[in-house]
Design a protein around this motif. Sequence first.
Motif, PDB file in Angstrom:
ATOM      1  N   ASN A  85      -4.305  -6.754  -7.831  1.00  0.00           N
ATOM      2  CA  ASN A  85      -3.549  -8.005  -7.902  1.00  0.00           C
ATOM      3  C   ASN A  85      -2.139  -7.808  -8.461  1.00  0.00           C
ATOM      4  N   GLN A  86      -1.936  -6.718  -9.196  1.00  0.00           N
ATOM      5  CA  GLN A  86      -0.629  -6.475  -9.806  1.00  0.00           C
ATOM      6  C   GLN A  86       0.294  -5.617  -8.942  1.00  0.00           C
ATOM      7  N   LEU A  87      -0.247  -5.093  -7.849  1.00  0.00           N
ATOM      8  CA  LEU A  87       0.555  -4.253  -6.961  1.00  0.00           C
ATOM      9  C   LEU A  87       1.231  -5.095  -5.884  1.00  0.00           C
ATOM     10  N   ASP A 391      -5.908   2.646 -13.730  1.00  0.00           N
ATOM     11  CA  ASP A 391      -4.496   2.830 -14.047  1.00  0.00           C
ATOM     12  C   ASP A 391      -4.259   4.180 -14.720  1.00  0.00           C
ATOM     13  N   ILE A 392      -3.034   4.427 -15.126  1.00  0.00           N
ATOM     14  CA  ILE A 392      -2.673   5.737 -15.674  1.00  0.00           C
ATOM     15  C   ILE A 392      -3.330   6.003 -17.021  1.00  0.00           C
ATOM     16  N   VAL A 409      -3.160   4.087 -10.182  1.00  0.00           N
ATOM     17  CA  VAL A 409      -1.944   3.306  -9.929  1.00  0.00           C
ATOM     18  C   VAL A 409      -1.142   3.125 -11.217  1.00  0.00           C
ATOM     19  N   ASP A 410       0.159   3.057 -11.046  1.00  0.00           N
ATOM     20  CA  ASP A 410       1.075   2.683 -12.131  1.00  0.00           C
ATOM     21  C   ASP A 410       1.609   1.311 -11.752  1.00  0.00           C
ATOM     22  N   VAL A 416       1.318   4.449  -6.343  1.00  0.00           N
ATOM     23  CA  VAL A 416      -0.076   4.774  -6.060  1.00  0.00           C
ATOM     24  C   VAL A 416      -0.226   6.282  -5.940  1.00  0.00           C
ATOM     25  N   TYR A 417      -1.283   6.828  -6.553  1.00  0.00           N
ATOM     26  CA  TYR A 417      -1.566   8.259  -6.464  1.00  0.00           C
ATOM     27  C   TYR A 417      -2.990   8.463  -5.951  1.00  0.00           C
TER      28      TYR A 417
END
Length: 499
Positions: A85-87, A391-392, A409-410, A416-417
Amino acid sequence: MNKRVYIVFILAVLLSASCIKQKEKSDMMRFEVFETSKKGNKLSKVTNFKRSDSAVSIVLKPESTLQTITGFGGAFTEASAHLLNQLSKGNRDTILKAYFAKDGARYSLTRTHMNSCDFSLSNYSYTPVEGDKTLEHFSVEEDKDDLIPMIKDAMAVSEDGFKLFGSPWTAAPWMKDNNSWVGGKLLPEYYDTWALFFSKYADAYKAEGIDIWGFTVENEPMGNGNNWESMHYTPDEMTNFVQNHLGPKLEADGKGDLKILGFDQNRAHLKDWVDSMYKTEASSKYFDGTAIHWYDSTYEIFPQELQDAHHKAPDKLLIQTEACVDSEIPKWQDDAWYWRKEATDWGYDWATEENKYLHPKYAPVNRYARDIIGCLNNWVDGWVDWNMVLDIQGGPNWFKNWCVAPVIVDTDKDEVYFTPLYYTMAHFSKYIRPEAQIITLENSDNDLMVTAAKNPDNTIAVVIFNETETPKSINLLLNENTMEFSIDAKAIQTVVIPN
């Protein structure tokens, strides 16, 4: 026809027949190889192979079939849904397509939590009103901002569809003997209420357009060290609850087709649970299978326990329902870390000396590849990862129980990784499809892990893991035909043989 013409004619016929046979042989021996490796391949198609003088022999026996595959996938958690939701919409779509689209990992078996879990933002229950035995105030409103949209968006992306099962970490504290989110047992007076909870949950999600495939009875019924949400059962207590309450309630409500998986904890303790669940015809009636985790050791597969569980109930499901690299903060955009023996599991620090061997420092890719192949070679029919996205920091997690996910994700930077774990999972989920059958094989190299499955469309997928430092040449034999290729050091391959 003169003699010379006749000879030319015969030679032409023979040459034509030879070409036809060569074409048929060539067609039969077509195959594709996809590799993920420490050197940088990421589910990459490989066509150039280096040969060595000695080669590993792998002989496939498709006529000898074992268990039928239920699926592979991961878990929808509030943590993952909250992060999506935050991306940006673009990155959110990228992640969901990577997991569920036809050209992605094609996840086919998924899990979610019922009520809150450690990978929730806080403690919550769908039944917040104390003493509400008939659950008139039952509501999944808490899930409507994050979990339900994530699941529905995944459904929209998936052309094949996927199965979804729910797992409760605990009932609301008011139903328990210790009135706490953590530990304690369900009070007998609420057994029927708790059975109703499962039925109400299926109805509530169906009203949102989501069909539930089934349930595990309780996440980690043996407890988790009094840390986060939990509720305890003994094997006989769980069997009693399913046999006399949950199973009959779902059946009475027209939901007898929903799967019920017992246990849902570590493989080392399987025997006590399957002995209770499958003790009699009556006790086993409502159990569709057994759910297991890997946290007793992310290194040891416990093959004997898996074999015994299968033979105790050969017609029941045996599904790994949770696994992750835990007690670690994810390494951001560092592919090499996921191939190095530096990651620890949650038992590394506290294991007794005699059990240290179960919890070595061990590369995350190795854990996943070894475990999935080992499970498939010991009757497990489904393998489900834990969080899809973290997250990270390895969260969010209200208990600060940090873990690693295949996608990191950051959210501050909207980045995105996709870690090597994502590609490792895809080697199985993308190419071994539901209703595939594991087939037997012979493997001449004990240092190479191999499993194979025949898909419903008769394609064959062979997954090979080479955790050694040495590349290996391979002769893969199928029906008297040989496929020659090689696998790099520190690499996992899926070989796809067309119908």
